[in-house]
Design a protein around this motif. Sequence first.
Motif, PDB file in Angstrom:
ATOM      1  N   TYR A   9       0.852  -1.188   0.000  1.00  0.00           N
ATOM      2  CA  TYR A   9       0.000   0.000   0.000  1.00  0.00           C
ATOM      3  C   TYR A   9       0.891   1.242   0.000  1.00  0.00           C
ATOM      4  CZ  TYR A   9      -3.528  -3.355   1.630  1.00  0.00           C
ATOM      5  OH  TYR A   9      -4.373  -4.435   1.757  1.00  0.00           O
ATOM      6  N   ALA A  10       0.803   2.037  -1.045  1.00  0.00           N
ATOM      7  CA  ALA A  10       1.536   3.304  -1.106  1.00  0.00           C
ATOM      8  C   ALA A  10       0.628   4.394  -0.539  1.00  0.00           C
ATOM      9  CB  ALA A  10       1.921   3.629  -2.541  1.00  0.00           C
ATOM     10  N   ILE A  11       0.991   4.921   0.618  1.00  0.00           N
ATOM     11  CA  ILE A  11       0.120   5.849   1.327  1.00  0.00           C
ATOM     12  C   ILE A  11       0.816   7.195   1.555  1.00  0.00           C
ATOM     13  CG2 ILE A  11      -0.957   3.899   2.518  1.00  0.00           C
ATOM     14  CD1 ILE A  11       0.430   4.858   5.099  1.00  0.00           C
ATOM     15  N   ARG A  12       0.030   8.193   1.906  1.00  0.00           N
ATOM     16  CA  ARG A  12       0.568   9.489   2.335  1.00  0.00           C
ATOM     17  C   ARG A  12      -0.069   9.812   3.682  1.00  0.00           C
ATOM     18  NH1 ARG A  12       3.337  11.331  -2.293  1.00  0.00           N
ATOM     19  NH2 ARG A  12       4.098  13.128  -1.107  1.00  0.00           N
ATOM     20  N   LEU A  13       0.784   9.943   4.700  1.00  0.00           N
ATOM     21  CA  LEU A  13       0.313  10.200   6.059  1.00  0.00           C
ATOM     22  C   LEU A  13       0.168  11.704   6.277  1.00  0.00           C
ATOM     23  CD1 LEU A  13       2.722   7.598   7.553  1.00  0.00           C
ATOM     24  CD2 LEU A  13       0.252   7.517   7.979  1.00  0.00           C
ATOM     25  N   PRO A  14      -1.033  12.180   6.622  1.00  0.00           N
ATOM     26  CA  PRO A  14      -1.242  13.623   6.775  1.00  0.00           C
ATOM     27  C   PRO A  14      -0.656  14.167   8.074  1.00  0.00           C
ATOM     28  CG  PRO A  14      -3.259  12.428   7.298  1.00  0.00           C
ATOM     29  CD  PRO A  14      -2.268  11.396   6.832  1.00  0.00           C
ATOM     30  N   LEU A  15       0.149  15.220   7.964  1.00  0.00           N
ATOM     31  CA  LEU A  15       0.756  15.862   9.128  1.00  0.00           C
ATOM     32  C   LEU A  15      -0.161  16.951   9.684  1.00  0.00           C
ATOM     33  CD1 LEU A  15       4.298  16.146   7.592  1.00  0.00           C
ATOM     34  CD2 LEU A  15       3.839  14.990   9.756  1.00  0.00           C
ATOM     35  N   TYR A  45       2.905  -6.744   9.556  1.00  0.00           N
ATOM     36  CA  TYR A  45       3.019  -5.479   8.845  1.00  0.00           C
ATOM     37  C   TYR A  45       4.429  -4.921   8.947  1.00  0.00           C
ATOM     38  CZ  TYR A  45      -2.030  -5.360   8.344  1.00  0.00           C
ATOM     39  OH  TYR A  45      -3.330  -5.662   7.998  1.00  0.00           O
ATOM     40  N   GLY A  46       4.887  -4.366   7.819  1.00  0.00           N
ATOM     41  CA  GLY A  46       6.147  -3.642   7.766  1.00  0.00           C
ATOM     42  C   GLY A  46       5.928  -2.297   7.111  1.00  0.00           C
ATOM     43  N   GLU A  47       6.962  -1.465   7.126  1.00  0.00           N
ATOM     44  CA  GLU A  47       6.821  -0.117   6.575  1.00  0.00           C
ATOM     45  C   GLU A  47       8.149   0.364   6.017  1.00  0.00           C
ATOM     46  OE1 GLU A  47       5.169   4.336   7.846  1.00  0.00           O
ATOM     47  OE2 GLU A  47       5.547   2.828   9.391  1.00  0.00           O
ATOM     48  N   ALA A  48       8.081   1.087   4.906  1.00  0.00           N
ATOM     49  CA  ALA A  48       9.252   1.748   4.323  1.00  0.00           C
ATOM     50  C   ALA A  48       8.943   3.229   4.152  1.00  0.00           C
ATOM     51  CB  ALA A  48       9.599   1.136   2.974  1.00  0.00           C
ATOM     52  N   VAL A  49       9.712   4.079   4.827  1.00  0.00           N
ATOM     53  CA  VAL A  49       9.631   5.530   4.618  1.00  0.00           C
ATOM     54  C   VAL A  49      10.960   5.945   4.009  1.00  0.00           C
ATOM     55  CG1 VAL A  49       9.362   7.796   5.677  1.00  0.00           C
ATOM     56  CG2 VAL A  49       7.992   5.863   6.499  1.00  0.00           C
ATOM     57  N   ALA A  50      10.943   6.152   2.708  1.00  0.00           N
ATOM     58  CA  ALA A  50      12.171   6.467   1.972  1.00  0.00           C
ATOM     59  C   ALA A  50      12.512   7.945   2.101  1.00  0.00           C
ATOM     60  CB  ALA A  50      11.993   6.098   0.503  1.00  0.00           C
ATOM     61  N   ASP A  51      13.804   8.247   2.084  1.00  0.00           N
ATOM     62  CA  ASP A  51      14.266   9.634   2.084  1.00  0.00           C
ATOM     63  C   ASP A  51      15.380   9.743   1.056  1.00  0.00           C
ATOM     64  OD1 ASP A  51      15.398  12.137   2.534  1.00  0.00           O
ATOM     65  OD2 ASP A  51      14.995  12.084   4.681  1.00  0.00           O
ATOM     66  N   THR A  58      13.367   6.749  -3.229  1.00  0.00           N
ATOM     67  CA  THR A  58      12.159   7.570  -3.267  1.00  0.00           C
ATOM     68  C   THR A  58      10.951   6.698  -2.951  1.00  0.00           C
ATOM     69  OG1 THR A  58      11.653   7.196  -5.608  1.00  0.00           O
ATOM     70  CG2 THR A  58      13.181   9.002  -5.082  1.00  0.00           C
ATOM     71  N   TRP A  59       9.846   7.349  -2.662  1.00  0.00           N
ATOM     72  CA  TRP A  59       8.575   6.648  -2.426  1.00  0.00           C
ATOM     73  C   TRP A  59       8.254   5.747  -3.617  1.00  0.00           C
ATOM     74  CZ3 TRP A  59       3.239   8.705  -3.849  1.00  0.00           C
ATOM     75  CH2 TRP A  59       2.216   8.039  -3.168  1.00  0.00           C
ATOM     76  N   GLU A  60       8.365   6.314  -4.808  1.00  0.00           N
ATOM     77  CA  GLU A  60       8.010   5.578  -6.021  1.00  0.00           C
ATOM     78  C   GLU A  60       8.979   4.422  -6.293  1.00  0.00           C
ATOM     79  OE1 GLU A  60       6.567   9.794  -6.329  1.00  0.00           O
ATOM     80  OE2 GLU A  60       8.488   8.852  -5.841  1.00  0.00           O
ATOM     81  N   GLN A  95      22.144  -1.885  -1.480  1.00  0.00           N
ATOM     82  CA  GLN A  95      21.594  -0.836  -0.605  1.00  0.00           C
ATOM     83  C   GLN A  95      20.058  -0.901  -0.555  1.00  0.00           C
ATOM     84  OE1 GLN A  95      23.414   0.647   1.444  1.00  0.00           O
ATOM     85  NE2 GLN A  95      25.480   0.723   0.629  1.00  0.00           N
ATOM     86  N   CYS A  96      19.371   0.228  -0.778  1.00  0.00           N
ATOM     87  CA  CYS A  96      17.898   0.303  -0.692  1.00  0.00           C
ATOM     88  C   CYS A  96      17.393  -0.180   0.670  1.00  0.00           C
ATOM     89  CB  CYS A  96      17.240  -0.483  -1.812  1.00  0.00           C
ATOM     90  SG  CYS A  96      17.717   0.058  -3.462  1.00  0.00           S
ATOM     91  N   PRO A  97      17.901   0.403   1.766  1.00  0.00           N
ATOM     92  CA  PRO A  97      17.579  -0.114   3.101  1.00  0.00           C
ATOM     93  C   PRO A  97      16.131   0.064   3.525  1.00  0.00           C
ATOM     94  CG  PRO A  97      18.816   1.933   3.267  1.00  0.00           C
ATOM     95  CD  PRO A  97      18.854   1.530   1.828  1.00  0.00           C
ATOM     96  N   ALA A  98      15.453   1.118   3.078  1.00  0.00           N
ATOM     97  CA  ALA A  98      14.059   1.309   3.502  1.00  0.00           C
ATOM     98  C   ALA A  98      13.168   0.194   2.969  1.00  0.00           C
ATOM     99  CB  ALA A  98      13.545   2.679   3.052  1.00  0.00           C
TER     100      ALA A  98
END
Length: 369
Positions: A9-15, A45-51, A58-60, A95-98
């Motif tokens: 699931y590619a999501i955007r968390l609202p701040l 469940y796991g999660e990747a927040v790329a920076d 990137t997210w994509e 690499q690609c750790p996220a």
Amino acid sequence: MIIKKINLYAIRLPLKQPFIISYHTYEDMPSIILEMETDEGIIGYGEAVADEHVTGETWESTYQLLKHTLAPKLIGMSPFNIEKIHEMMDLTVYQCPAAKAAVDIACYDVLGKKVKQPVYQLLGGRYHEEFQLTHVLSITEPDRMAEEAARMIGEGFQSFKMKVGTEIGMDIERIKKVRERIGMEVPIRVDVNQGWKNSSQTLRALCHLKELNIDWLEQPVSADDVDGMVRIKSMTDIPLMIDEGLKGIREMREIIAKQAADKVNIKLMKSGGIYPAVKLAHMAEMAGMECQVGSMVESSIASAAGYHVAFSKKVITSVELTGPIKFSKDVGDLKYDVPYIRLTEKAGLGVEVDKGILEELTGFKSFIE
């Protein structure tokens, strides 16, 4: 038990408000949620927040890598075989750790649920009973940062991390204003996020910070400038923390060999998940260095994973995983007791995922089996 299906699931968390650091302003936080299902019906469940500014992901790109490259190779593997899974991922992509962290975290969630134990019990057992939360002040005008700090003290916070890393004169003014407003005894940590670029600029700034009782200064120079950190450390008594300059074992070896920092900031998104993060903590402990577990501003899923690592290790003495507090809507239910975090004894990560909110925040998704 084997992995039967992977859902992405590619999501955007609202701040609640924009998060501003030296190199970017975040209006929301893009994240990839990985849902792992086994042949026994256990879901983790796991999660990747790329920076892209830190690891180049990137997210994509993270979504596409998981969908087309890593997830298909996981089908049929046992989530118990963490070492083999990491070897497979490392041989598949450099690499690609996220992206790897999302897989790793989901495996640990599954394992904890299988044996009906919280993840920290799989990492050596619980050492810490609680951690104090530090409120993170993102970059704004000096008076606004001071006002926010005073307001957060009223809400129970007892320590602050200040984001700086713009023009040095303005950064010094920000730090002075906050210190004047909250007094000399409240702990302040200063995070430059590489913004002062080099050791000469940093040393110029430090001339103005000597009397402000700073707990530590984090990553003032460019990530790859380990020698710059060494120079600064030799010329100041303000403790130095390295963050963006530490990703994995190779960097940790250099940091230890050169004594480039007093403290290291371990993030699951930089190291590749729980399993490699624990390795870094053990290396730091052998070198006599304290650790912090930080985050890329993650949901309850990855934040909980970071806390399980932190709660299991004596060498980890501080945490900075406050993403869920910053979101107006989250996919999980990690509970905070401001100004403390105390993990429960629930199995796995201990986080219930709200599928309704997950679907609501999803931009696009995939299913691999």
